[in-house]
Structures are given as C-alpha cells and as structure tokens.
Design a protein around this motif. Structure first.
Motif, PDB file in Angstrom:
ATOM      1  N   GLY A  67       0.837  -1.187   0.000  1.00  0.00           N
ATOM      2  CA  GLY A  67       0.000   0.000   0.000  1.00  0.00           C
ATOM      3  C   GLY A  67       0.877   1.244   0.000  1.00  0.00           C
ATOM      4  N   VAL A  68       0.245   2.394  -0.148  1.00  0.00           N
ATOM      5  CA  VAL A  68       0.955   3.679  -0.131  1.00  0.00           C
ATOM      6  C   VAL A  68       0.199   4.622   0.788  1.00  0.00           C
ATOM      7  CG1 VAL A  68       1.732   5.656  -1.494  1.00  0.00           C
ATOM      8  CG2 VAL A  68       1.843   3.360  -2.481  1.00  0.00           C
ATOM      9  N   GLU A  69       0.919   5.298   1.665  1.00  0.00           N
ATOM     10  CA  GLU A  69       0.276   6.225   2.596  1.00  0.00           C
ATOM     11  C   GLU A  69      -0.332   7.395   1.830  1.00  0.00           C
ATOM     12  OE1 GLU A  69       1.795   7.192   6.655  1.00  0.00           O
ATOM     13  OE2 GLU A  69       2.254   9.125   5.728  1.00  0.00           O
ATOM     14  N   PHE A  70      -1.599   7.640   2.078  1.00  0.00           N
ATOM     15  CA  PHE A  70      -2.304   8.709   1.385  1.00  0.00           C
ATOM     16  C   PHE A  70      -1.768  10.076   1.828  1.00  0.00           C
ATOM     17  CE2 PHE A  70      -5.749   5.393   2.045  1.00  0.00           C
ATOM     18  CZ  PHE A  70      -5.540   4.797   0.812  1.00  0.00           C
ATOM     19  N   GLY A  76       2.707  12.519  -2.601  1.00  0.00           N
ATOM     20  CA  GLY A  76       1.638  13.297  -3.201  1.00  0.00           C
ATOM     21  C   GLY A  76       0.414  12.462  -3.483  1.00  0.00           C
ATOM     22  N   GLU A  77      -0.396  12.921  -4.409  1.00  0.00           N
ATOM     23  CA  GLU A  77      -1.659  12.260  -4.700  1.00  0.00           C
ATOM     24  C   GLU A  77      -1.456  10.972  -5.495  1.00  0.00           C
ATOM     25  OE1 GLU A  77      -4.699  13.155  -3.587  1.00  0.00           O
ATOM     26  OE2 GLU A  77      -3.575  14.633  -2.414  1.00  0.00           O
ATOM     27  N   LEU A  78      -2.293   9.994  -5.176  1.00  0.00           N
ATOM     28  CA  LEU A  78      -2.313   8.757  -5.938  1.00  0.00           C
ATOM     29  C   LEU A  78      -3.393   8.823  -7.011  1.00  0.00           C
ATOM     30  CD1 LEU A  78      -2.047   6.095  -3.077  1.00  0.00           C
ATOM     31  CD2 LEU A  78      -0.202   6.978  -4.511  1.00  0.00           C
ATOM     32  N   ALA A  79      -3.144   8.151  -8.124  1.00  0.00           N
ATOM     33  CA  ALA A  79      -4.150   8.074  -9.185  1.00  0.00           C
ATOM     34  C   ALA A  79      -5.184   7.006  -8.889  1.00  0.00           C
ATOM     35  CB  ALA A  79      -3.483   7.815 -10.527  1.00  0.00           C
ATOM     36  N   GLY A  80      -4.863   6.106  -7.955  1.00  0.00           N
ATOM     37  CA  GLY A  80      -5.785   5.041  -7.582  1.00  0.00           C
ATOM     38  C   GLY A  80      -5.129   4.103  -6.592  1.00  0.00           C
ATOM     39  N   ALA A  81      -5.946   3.424  -5.793  1.00  0.00           N
ATOM     40  CA  ALA A  81      -5.406   2.486  -4.803  1.00  0.00           C
ATOM     41  C   ALA A  81      -6.428   1.409  -4.513  1.00  0.00           C
ATOM     42  CB  ALA A  81      -5.032   3.222  -3.514  1.00  0.00           C
ATOM     43  N   ASP A 101      -0.863   2.324   3.488  1.00  0.00           N
ATOM     44  CA  ASP A 101       0.302   1.474   3.720  1.00  0.00           C
ATOM     45  C   ASP A 101       0.260   0.860   5.113  1.00  0.00           C
ATOM     46  OD1 ASP A 101       2.772   0.279   3.661  1.00  0.00           O
ATOM     47  OD2 ASP A 101       3.835   2.051   2.957  1.00  0.00           O
ATOM     48  N   LEU A 102       0.559  -0.436   5.183  1.00  0.00           N
ATOM     49  CA  LEU A 102       0.509  -1.144   6.456  1.00  0.00           C
ATOM     50  C   LEU A 102       1.873  -1.308   7.113  1.00  0.00           C
ATOM     51  CD1 LEU A 102      -2.117  -3.930   5.676  1.00  0.00           C
ATOM     52  CD2 LEU A 102      -2.474  -1.643   6.615  1.00  0.00           C
ATOM     53  N   CYS A 103       2.952  -0.991   6.376  1.00  0.00           N
ATOM     54  CA  CYS A 103       4.278  -1.158   6.990  1.00  0.00           C
ATOM     55  C   CYS A 103       5.321  -0.151   6.525  1.00  0.00           C
ATOM     56  CB  CYS A 103       4.793  -2.582   6.778  1.00  0.00           C
ATOM     57  SG  CYS A 103       5.159  -2.987   5.051  1.00  0.00           S
ATOM     58  N   GLY A 104       5.066   0.617   5.484  1.00  0.00           N
ATOM     59  CA  GLY A 104       6.005   1.628   5.025  1.00  0.00           C
ATOM     60  C   GLY A 104       6.714   1.302   3.733  1.00  0.00           C
ATOM     61  N   HIS A 105       6.777   0.031   3.388  1.00  0.00           N
ATOM     62  CA  HIS A 105       7.561  -0.418   2.234  1.00  0.00           C
ATOM     63  C   HIS A 105       7.039   0.144   0.919  1.00  0.00           C
ATOM     64  CE1 HIS A 105       9.445  -3.498  -0.471  1.00  0.00           C
ATOM     65  NE2 HIS A 105      10.434  -3.360   0.404  1.00  0.00           N
ATOM     66  N   GLY A 106       5.735   0.078   0.709  1.00  0.00           N
ATOM     67  CA  GLY A 106       5.157   0.590  -0.533  1.00  0.00           C
ATOM     68  C   GLY A 106       5.295   2.087  -0.656  1.00  0.00           C
ATOM     69  N   THR A 107       5.144   2.806   0.465  1.00  0.00           N
ATOM     70  CA  THR A 107       5.310   4.258   0.465  1.00  0.00           C
ATOM     71  C   THR A 107       6.730   4.624   0.069  1.00  0.00           C
ATOM     72  OG1 THR A 107       3.621   4.505   2.169  1.00  0.00           O
ATOM     73  CG2 THR A 107       5.165   6.331   1.899  1.00  0.00           C
ATOM     74  N   SER A 124      -1.538   2.301  -6.500  1.00  0.00           N
ATOM     75  CA  SER A 124      -1.141   1.350  -5.466  1.00  0.00           C
ATOM     76  C   SER A 124      -2.027   0.113  -5.519  1.00  0.00           C
ATOM     77  CB  SER A 124      -1.250   1.997  -4.078  1.00  0.00           C
ATOM     78  OG  SER A 124      -1.058   1.037  -3.060  1.00  0.00           O
ATOM     79  N   VAL A 125      -1.383  -1.055  -5.515  1.00  0.00           N
ATOM     80  CA  VAL A 125      -2.100  -2.327  -5.393  1.00  0.00           C
ATOM     81  C   VAL A 125      -1.505  -3.030  -4.181  1.00  0.00           C
ATOM     82  CG1 VAL A 125      -2.647  -4.535  -6.456  1.00  0.00           C
ATOM     83  CG2 VAL A 125      -2.567  -2.470  -7.867  1.00  0.00           C
ATOM     84  N   ARG A 126      -2.283  -3.102  -3.104  1.00  0.00           N
ATOM     85  CA  ARG A 126      -1.755  -3.644  -1.845  1.00  0.00           C
ATOM     86  C   ARG A 126      -1.906  -5.162  -1.791  1.00  0.00           C
ATOM     87  NH1 ARG A 126      -4.316  -4.067   3.146  1.00  0.00           N
ATOM     88  NH2 ARG A 126      -5.806  -2.401   2.726  1.00  0.00           N
ATOM     89  N   VAL A 127      -0.758  -5.842  -1.648  1.00  0.00           N
ATOM     90  CA  VAL A 127      -0.749  -7.302  -1.542  1.00  0.00           C
ATOM     91  C   VAL A 127       0.032  -7.774  -0.312  1.00  0.00           C
ATOM     92  CG1 VAL A 127      -1.014  -7.697  -4.026  1.00  0.00           C
ATOM     93  CG2 VAL A 127       1.288  -7.476  -3.047  1.00  0.00           C
TER      94      VAL A 127
END
Length: 289
Positions: A67-70, A76-81, A101-107, A124-127
């Motif tokens: 995930g990515v922190e909003f 900045g802004e995401l185009a979709g998540a 984001d649940l842990c920081g890695h994607g951000t 962002s596609v959170r897996v």
C-alpha cells in the motif's frame, strides 16, 4: 509415453496452396508487406535522447506492495489504490484501499518513483500486510489484476521463494510483456532462488552504492539485468516521515521511474525496446552517455 514432439513440416511440402495449410504462427509470403514497422530508435541512442527533459507525464506506474500512505509529502496524490483480499471462496478480489500502507515499504517505493518521475501517475495495489509479507494467492491475484489494468510499469519490490507459485508468476510475467506492461522486479537480497525477478520477461534489478538516482549499470552476468541506487537511500515512510534504508527494494523503483521517463518521452515502446534503450544508456556500456 510421448512427452514431446518435433515440429517439422511434412515431406515434399515445397509450396503451400492455402495459408490454412501453414503451421500455426507462420507467415505466408504475401504477408510480409502487411507487418512493416517503423524503427523508433535513432542510429545512436544516448541518455539525452532517451529521457532528457522527461517527467513521466502520462505514464501509469503501479506499486504492487504494502500500500501507499495517502497524502505523504514525498509521494503526493495517488491516481488510484486498491487492496487485494480473498473472498469466502478463496478467490482474490480488488477493492478500494481505505487503509493505505501497512508497513512503510510501498510508500518508500512510491516516494522513489515520485522523486525521479514527478509527473507519473502512481497507482497502489496492496498485496502485503503489516509484517512485510503476504500470501501467494493474494500476490498472484494482485499481479493478475495489475496486468489487466494495462499499467505501463509495475514495480515489484518483492519476490517469493515458493516454487509452486513460480509457474503462474511466469505466465503472468509473459502475459504482461506481450501486452506492453513492463514488470520491474527486485532481486532477492539474499543469494536464494526466488521469483519473478529471475524471469527474462521482467526487468530485474539489484543495487549499487552510488548516490545518483539516474545512474544505472547493465549487468553483463544476468539474471540480474540492471543495478541502481539502493544503498543508504533516504526513502519515504509511514507517518509522513522518511528513513535511511538499504535494499534491492529501493533500487527497483529507481529503474521503474527511469523506465517511466523513457516511456513518457517515447510512448509506444515495447518492453523489448525499453530494455534495449536502458541497456544502451547504462553507464558501463561502451559509448553510452
């Protein structure tokens, strides 16, 4: 038991009267004129031609991660998540991500992309979960969904050592390649067998110690294909913060972002052509600049 066959033509078939008689995937004599293509590359491919002045505008980059922190100031802004979960039948589904984001890695990965390709559209596609890990079915479902969306670049700063997932990952990677989506995948930080970075249809990345985010090297001894900045890198982290981190995970979005710059300046390049451009513009390739 027959386990394989030779694909040879029948004897004395010097001429085919009907195109339907040709082997599958064959090209009849009269078709050559219908498949002509323009060469998008100049006689000399250098870094200025490849990405000079590019910002990533119009290019869709997917961060397949935790995930990515909003609203993070370095992203900045995401185009979709979306978040990938499994339904009651165990099938993966994509739903709007309301947690981020649940842990920081994607951000961290998204921040690297934003710093190099500031006008790229980041999705962002959170897996992955809070423990920097996730299940194989969720990973496969997330990648399948990402490929179906037609993103230009999918950043995969993750891998699996589970061989049972390798075959499907390989199929998905090849599908992405033929559809025009470039998968950019981290080599494992340890010398172990893992996937999908070892597949030739992805763009695989390891780290170097230099500070320049636009400096990359081609590897003369694959399966790692390129090295990018990934040692002691300041990266975005959850809580609007940043940390200093090391890993192939952070070299990978450098290459994803550089790929976005090239695509934004030269839209329509295939993954094969994009790999060629990156190779020719690598700092260690003779004549590159």
């Amino acid at each position: 038991m027959i386990d394989f066959l030779a694909h040879a033509a029948a004897e004395d078939d010097d001429e085919y009267e009907d195109e339907e008689d040709l082997p599958a995937w064959s090209l009849p004599k009269t078709a050559a004129g219908r498949i002509g293509m323009d060469n998008p590359l100049p006689e000399r491919v250098d870094k200025d031609w490849a990405l000079g002045g590019a910002t990533g505008k119009g290019v869709k980059v997917c961060i397949l991660d935790s995930g990515v922190e909003f609203g993070h100031p370095l992203v900045g802004e995401l185009a979709g998540a979306v978040a990938i979960t499994l339904n009651e039948d165990g099938d993966p589904v994509a739903e709007e991500d309301t947690e981020g984001d649940l842990c920081g890695h994607g951000t961290a990965c998204a921040g690297v992309v934003r710093s190099i390709a500031p006008e790229a559209e980041i999705y962002s596609v959170r897996v992955l979960g809070a423990g920097f890990s996730g299940s194989g079915p969720v990973l496969l479902g997330g990648l399948r969904w990402a490929v179906s969306q037609g993103y230009d670049v999918v950043n995969m700063s993750l891998s699996t050592t589970k061989r049972q997932f390798g075959e499907v990952l390989h199929e998905l990677a090849d599908n992405a390649y033929f559809r025009g989506t470039m998968l950019v995948a981290s080599a494992h930080n340890m010398p172990v067998e893992s996937y999908p970075w070892r597949f030739s249809s992805v763009l695989s990345v390891g780290s170097h110690e230099e500070d320049d985010p636009l400096l990359y090297y081609a590897n003369p001894d694959p399966p790692v294909e390129f090295f990018a900045r990934g040692v002691d890198v300041e990266v975005a982290w959850i809580g609007g913060e940043s940390i200093t981190a090391t890993g192939n995970s952070f070299a990978t979005p450098c290459i994803s972002a550089i790929a976005a710059l090239v695509i934004s300046k030269h839209p329509g390049l295939t993954p094969f052509q994009l790999k060629t451009v990156l190779y020719l513009t690598s700092a260690n390739v003779g004549g590159s600049r």
